[in-house]
Design an enzyme around this catalytic site. Structure first.
Site, PDB file in Angstrom:
ATOM      1  N   MET A 156     -34.962 105.766  40.072  1.00 27.16           N
ATOM      2  CA  MET A 156     -35.130 106.926  39.179  1.00 27.16           C
ATOM      3  C   MET A 156     -33.985 107.905  39.418  1.00 27.16           C
ATOM      4  O   MET A 156     -34.155 108.979  39.995  1.00 27.16           O
ATOM      5  CB  MET A 156     -36.492 107.573  39.464  1.00 27.16           C
ATOM      6  N   GLY A 157     -32.791 107.510  38.979  1.00 29.59           N
ATOM      7  CA  GLY A 157     -31.623 108.386  39.086  1.00 29.59           C
ATOM      8  C   GLY A 157     -31.354 108.994  37.719  1.00 29.59           C
ATOM      9  O   GLY A 157     -32.272 109.217  36.935  1.00 29.59           O
ATOM     10  N   ARG A 158     -30.064 109.226  37.447  1.00 32.14           N
ATOM     11  CA  ARG A 158     -29.701 109.857  36.165  1.00 32.14           C
ATOM     12  C   ARG A 158     -30.183 109.010  34.985  1.00 32.14           C
ATOM     13  O   ARG A 158     -30.824 109.507  34.058  1.00 32.14           O
ATOM     14  CB  ARG A 158     -28.174 110.035  36.087  1.00 32.14           C
ATOM     15  N   ILE A 159     -29.866 107.708  35.012  1.00 32.79           N
ATOM     16  CA  ILE A 159     -30.229 106.869  33.861  1.00 32.79           C
ATOM     17  C   ILE A 159     -31.732 106.570  33.879  1.00 32.79           C
ATOM     18  O   ILE A 159     -32.395 106.618  32.836  1.00 32.79           O
ATOM     19  CB  ILE A 159     -29.401 105.560  33.839  1.00 32.79           C
ATOM     20  N   SER A 238     -29.023  97.434  35.080  1.00 36.59           N
ATOM     21  CA  SER A 238     -28.289  97.995  36.232  1.00 36.59           C
ATOM     22  C   SER A 238     -27.049  97.148  36.486  1.00 36.59           C
ATOM     23  O   SER A 238     -25.992  97.374  35.906  1.00 36.59           O
ATOM     24  CB  SER A 238     -29.203  98.070  37.456  1.00 36.59           C
ATOM     25  N   ARG A 239     -27.193  96.099  37.291  1.00 34.62           N
ATOM     26  CA  ARG A 239     -26.146  95.100  37.511  1.00 34.62           C
ATOM     27  C   ARG A 239     -26.874  93.771  37.732  1.00 34.62           C
ATOM     28  O   ARG A 239     -27.975  93.754  38.314  1.00 34.62           O
ATOM     29  CB  ARG A 239     -25.305  95.405  38.763  1.00 34.62           C
ATOM     30  N   GLU A 268     -20.480  87.603  34.703  1.00 33.74           N
ATOM     31  CA  GLU A 268     -20.209  88.053  33.333  1.00 33.74           C
ATOM     32  C   GLU A 268     -18.793  87.687  32.931  1.00 33.74           C
ATOM     33  O   GLU A 268     -17.891  87.837  33.761  1.00 33.74           O
ATOM     34  CB  GLU A 268     -20.411  89.569  33.234  1.00 33.74           C
ATOM     35  N   HIS A 287     -23.650  93.319  28.246  1.00 34.50           N
ATOM     36  CA  HIS A 287     -23.307  94.498  29.046  1.00 34.50           C
ATOM     37  C   HIS A 287     -22.733  95.632  28.173  1.00 34.50           C
ATOM     38  O   HIS A 287     -21.575  96.028  28.333  1.00 34.50           O
ATOM     39  CB  HIS A 287     -22.309  94.114  30.156  1.00 34.50           C
TER      40      HIS A 287
HETATM   41  P1  NAP Z   1     -27.898 107.247  40.137  1.00 30.65           P
HETATM   42  O1  NAP Z   1     -28.113 108.547  39.455  1.00 30.65           O
HETATM   43  O2  NAP Z   1     -27.168 107.211  41.423  1.00 30.65           O
HETATM   44  O3  NAP Z   1     -29.330 106.563  40.284  1.00 30.65           O
HETATM   45  C1  NAP Z   1     -29.589 105.452  41.053  1.00 30.65           C
HETATM   46  C2  NAP Z   1     -30.995 105.554  41.606  1.00 30.65           C
HETATM   47  O4  NAP Z   1     -31.286 104.348  42.327  1.00 30.65           O
HETATM   48  C3  NAP Z   1     -31.169 106.720  42.568  1.00 30.65           C
HETATM   49  O5  NAP Z   1     -32.266 107.489  42.152  1.00 30.65           O
HETATM   50  C4  NAP Z   1     -31.443 106.068  43.923  1.00 30.65           C
HETATM   51  O6  NAP Z   1     -32.415 106.827  44.624  1.00 30.65           O
HETATM   52  C5  NAP Z   1     -31.988 104.687  43.512  1.00 30.65           C
HETATM   53  N1  NAP Z   1     -31.726 103.672  44.538  1.00 30.65           N
HETATM   54  C6  NAP Z   1     -30.551 103.394  45.159  1.00 30.65           C
HETATM   55  N2  NAP Z   1     -30.726 102.395  46.041  1.00 30.65           N
HETATM   56  C7  NAP Z   1     -32.025 102.036  45.969  1.00 30.65           C
HETATM   57  C8  NAP Z   1     -32.809 101.076  46.634  1.00 30.65           C
HETATM   58  N3  NAP Z   1     -32.287 100.293  47.574  1.00 30.65           N
HETATM   59  N4  NAP Z   1     -34.123 100.965  46.311  1.00 30.65           N
HETATM   60  C9  NAP Z   1     -34.670 101.786  45.378  1.00 30.65           C
HETATM   61  N5  NAP Z   1     -33.972 102.727  44.708  1.00 30.65           N
HETATM   62  C10 NAP Z   1     -32.659 102.843  45.005  1.00 30.65           C
HETATM   63  O7  NAP Z   1     -27.104 106.243  39.180  1.00 30.65           O
HETATM   64  P2  NAP Z   1     -27.124 106.155  37.582  1.00 30.65           P
HETATM   65  O8  NAP Z   1     -26.050 106.985  37.025  1.00 30.65           O
HETATM   66  O9  NAP Z   1     -28.537 106.331  37.105  1.00 30.65           O
HETATM   67  O10 NAP Z   1     -26.668 104.614  37.404  1.00 30.65           O
HETATM   68  C11 NAP Z   1     -27.428 103.566  37.982  1.00 30.65           C
HETATM   69  C12 NAP Z   1     -26.713 102.238  37.811  1.00 30.65           C
HETATM   70  O11 NAP Z   1     -26.795 101.803  36.468  1.00 30.65           O
HETATM   71  C13 NAP Z   1     -25.204 102.243  38.087  1.00 30.65           C
HETATM   72  O12 NAP Z   1     -24.922 102.171  39.476  1.00 30.65           O
HETATM   73  C14 NAP Z   1     -24.713 101.047  37.325  1.00 30.65           C
HETATM   74  O13 NAP Z   1     -24.675  99.910  38.166  1.00 30.65           O
HETATM   75  C15 NAP Z   1     -25.761 100.860  36.229  1.00 30.65           C
HETATM   76  N6  NAP Z   1     -25.219 101.114  34.882  1.00 30.65           N
HETATM   77  C16 NAP Z   1     -25.229 100.112  33.965  1.00 30.65           C
HETATM   78  C17 NAP Z   1     -24.737 100.332  32.688  1.00 30.65           C
HETATM   79  C18 NAP Z   1     -24.747  99.266  31.640  1.00 30.65           C
HETATM   80  O14 NAP Z   1     -23.868  99.244  30.798  1.00 30.65           O
HETATM   81  N7  NAP Z   1     -25.709  98.371  31.633  1.00 30.65           N
HETATM   82  C19 NAP Z   1     -24.217 101.593  32.344  1.00 30.65           C
HETATM   83  C20 NAP Z   1     -24.214 102.575  33.301  1.00 30.65           C
HETATM   84  C21 NAP Z   1     -24.715 102.330  34.575  1.00 30.65           C
HETATM   85  P3  NAP Z   1     -32.487 106.804  46.226  1.00 30.65           P
HETATM   86  O15 NAP Z   1     -31.103 107.056  46.715  1.00 30.65           O
HETATM   87  O16 NAP Z   1     -33.471 107.873  46.554  1.00 30.65           O
HETATM   88  O17 NAP Z   1     -33.003 105.458  46.596  1.00 30.65           O
END
Ligand code: NAP
Length: 322
Positions: A156-159, A238-239, A268, A287
Site C-alpha cells: 500500500m504505497g503511492r500506487i 508491480s514487476r 519481458e 507493461h
Molecule cells: P511505493 O510508494 O514505494 O510503494 C511500495 C509499497 O510496497 C510500500 O508501501 C511498501 O511498504 C510496500 N512493500 C515494500 N516491500 C514490501 C514487502 N516485502 N512486503 C510487503 N510490502 C512491501 O512505490 P510505488 O510508487 O507505489 O510503486 C510500486 C511499484 O510499482 C514500483 O516499484 C514498480 O515496480 C511498480 N510499477 C509498475 C508500473 C507498471 O507499468 N506496471 C508502473 C509504475 C510502477 P513497506 O515499506 O511498509 O513494506
C-alpha cells in the site's frame, strides 16, 4: 568550457533532447521501440557524465564500474530494480527515479485490469470476433462482481493507495499488507491492515503493488496461491518477479484461483507461446501501467530535470536512496 556528456538509452522527443542540449552534449540510441544493445551502452557509459535510462536497461555493477565520469543515472520509471544502486552509491554516482507522477495513471490501468479480468472482457471480445455470440444464455460469460467485494492490496504505497481509492468508488472492502502500517490509507480510505495470510485467504481480488526486491522475489508462490479463495482474481502490475509464474499457471489451470490480470512478466517481452497466454482466464498486457501520453511526457521531463540537477552538483528532486 566543455559541456558534460549525457547518454539517452532510448530515442526521446525533440523537446526533451533540446532541454538537455541547453547544458549538455547529448548522445542517444536513436530507436524508440528497441533497447540499446549492451555493448553500445557499455561503450557509452565509459565516457558519459550522465545516463538517462529506462527499465529495459540492466545497469549492473560491472557496467557501473566501467564508468569513469558518471555522476548521475536517471531512470524514467519509479521501479529501479534494473540498477545496482549499491554499486552506484559506492562510486558516488547519484540515482534518480520518477515516483508519484505516474501513480494515478498506473492505478487506472491496474483497476482496468481488475475489471477486465473480473468481467471477462477479453473473452467477450474473442467471442464476438470468432462469431461465437449465439442466443442470450442465462450464465453466458458470467464473471465476478467488483462492487462490495474485498480488495486485498499487498504494497500500500503511492500506487497501491491510488488503486484502493478507486476501489472505494465501487464500495469495495479494502484490506492491505505492508511491512509497516500506512495510517493515511487507514484514515482516508478506511483500508484495514491485515497479516499476509488473512489477506490471501479472504480477498476476492489480490493485487500486488510492491517494488521488486530480494525480499519480494517470488513473494506470491505456490503456497500463497493455495491460500487464496478459488474464486479469487490475482492482479499484478508491480514487476513480474514478485510472482512465481509456474505456480500462477498451475493455480489458474487447476482452478485454485479464478483468474489473473497481469501487466508485468518475469521475462519481458513475454513470448506469445508462453503457457500463461494459453489460458482463457488470463488478461495480459504489455507493461503499459504508466503509458498515458500525458504521464510519459511528465516522466521524461522529470528524468531530464534530474540529469541537469545531478550535473550541476545538486541533489535530484527524487533521489533513490539505499
Ligand atoms: P511505493 O510508494 O514505494 O510503494 C511500495 C509499497 O510496497 C510500500 O508501501 C511498501 O511498504 C510496500 N512493500 C515494500 N516491500 C514490501 C514487502 N516485502 N512486503 C510487503 N510490502 C512491501 O512505490 P510505488 O510508487 O507505489 O510503486 C510500486 C511499484 O510499482 C514500483 O516499484 C514498480 O515496480 C511498480 N510499477 C509498475 C508500473 C507498471 O507499468 N506496471 C508502473 C509504475 C510502477 P513497506 O515499506 O511498509 O513494506
Amino acid at each position: 568550457m566543455k559541456k558534460p556528456y549525457v547518454y539517452l538509452t532510448r530515442q526521446m522527443p525533440p523537446a526533451i533532447v533540446e532541454k538537455l542540449e541547453a547544458e549538455c552534449e547529448v548522445g542517444m540510441w536513436e530507436k524508440e521501440e528497441q533497447p540499446v544493445p549492451k555493448e553500445i551502452l557499455e561503450k557509452e557509459i565509459q565516457t558519459a557524465d550522465a545516463v538517462f535510462c529506462t527499465i529495459s536497461d540492466p545497469i549492473d555493477k560491472e557496467l557501473i564500474n566501467k564508468a569513469e565520469n558518471l555522476k548521475i543515472i536517471s531512470t524514467m520509471a519509479v521501479g529501479f530494480n534494473n540498477i545496482d544502486v549499491e554499486a552506484a552509491s559506492k562510486r558516488n554516482i547519484q540515482v534518480a527515479h520518477t515516483p508519484g507522477v505516474l501513480s494515478e495513471t498506473t492505478a487506472d490501468l491496474t483497476f482496468a485490469l481488475l475489471m477486465a479480468a473480473a468481467r471477462r472482457i477479453p473473452e467477450g471480445m474473442e467471442v464476438i470476433k470468432n462469431n461465437e455470440w449465439g442466443a442470450w444464455a442465462p450464465f453466458f460469460l458470467t464473471g465476478q462482481d467488483i462492487h462490495h467485494a474485498r480488495l486485498g492490496i499487498i504494497g500500500m504505497g503511492r500506487i497501491g493507495e491510488a488503486v484502493a481509492k478507486r476501489g472505494t468508488g465501487f464500495d469495495m472492502d479494502i484490506v492491505y499488507h505492508n511491512r509497516s502500517r500506512k495510517s493515511e490509507a487507514e484514515n482516508e480510505i478506511g483500508a484495514r491492515y491485515v497479516e499476509m495470510d488473512e489477506l490471501l485467504e479472504t480477498s476476492d481480488f489480490v493485487c500486488v503493488m510492491t517494488p521488486y526486491t530480494k525480499e519480494t522475489h517470488h513473494m506470491i508462490n505456490r503456497e500463497a496461491f493455495q491460500k487464496m479463495k478459488n474464486t479469487a482474481i490475482f492482479i499484478n502490475s508491480s514487476r513480474g518477479g514478485t510472482v512465481n509464474e509456474d505456480a500462477l499457471y498451475d493455480a489458474l489451470k487447476n482452478g485454485d484461483i479464478r483468474g489473473a490480470g497481469l501487466d508485468v512478466f518475469e521475462n519481458e517481452p513475454i513470448s506469445a507461446d508462453h503457457p500463461l497466454l494459453s489460458l482463457p482466464n488470463v488478461t495480459a498486457l504489455p507493461h503499459i501501467g504508466s503509458a498515458s501520453e500525458n504521464t510519459r511526457w511528465k516522466m521524461a521531463d522529470m528524468t531530464a530535470n534530474h540529469i541537469l540537477q545531478g550535473l550541476r552538483g545538486e541533489e535530484p528532486d527524487h533521489p533513490v536512496t539505499l
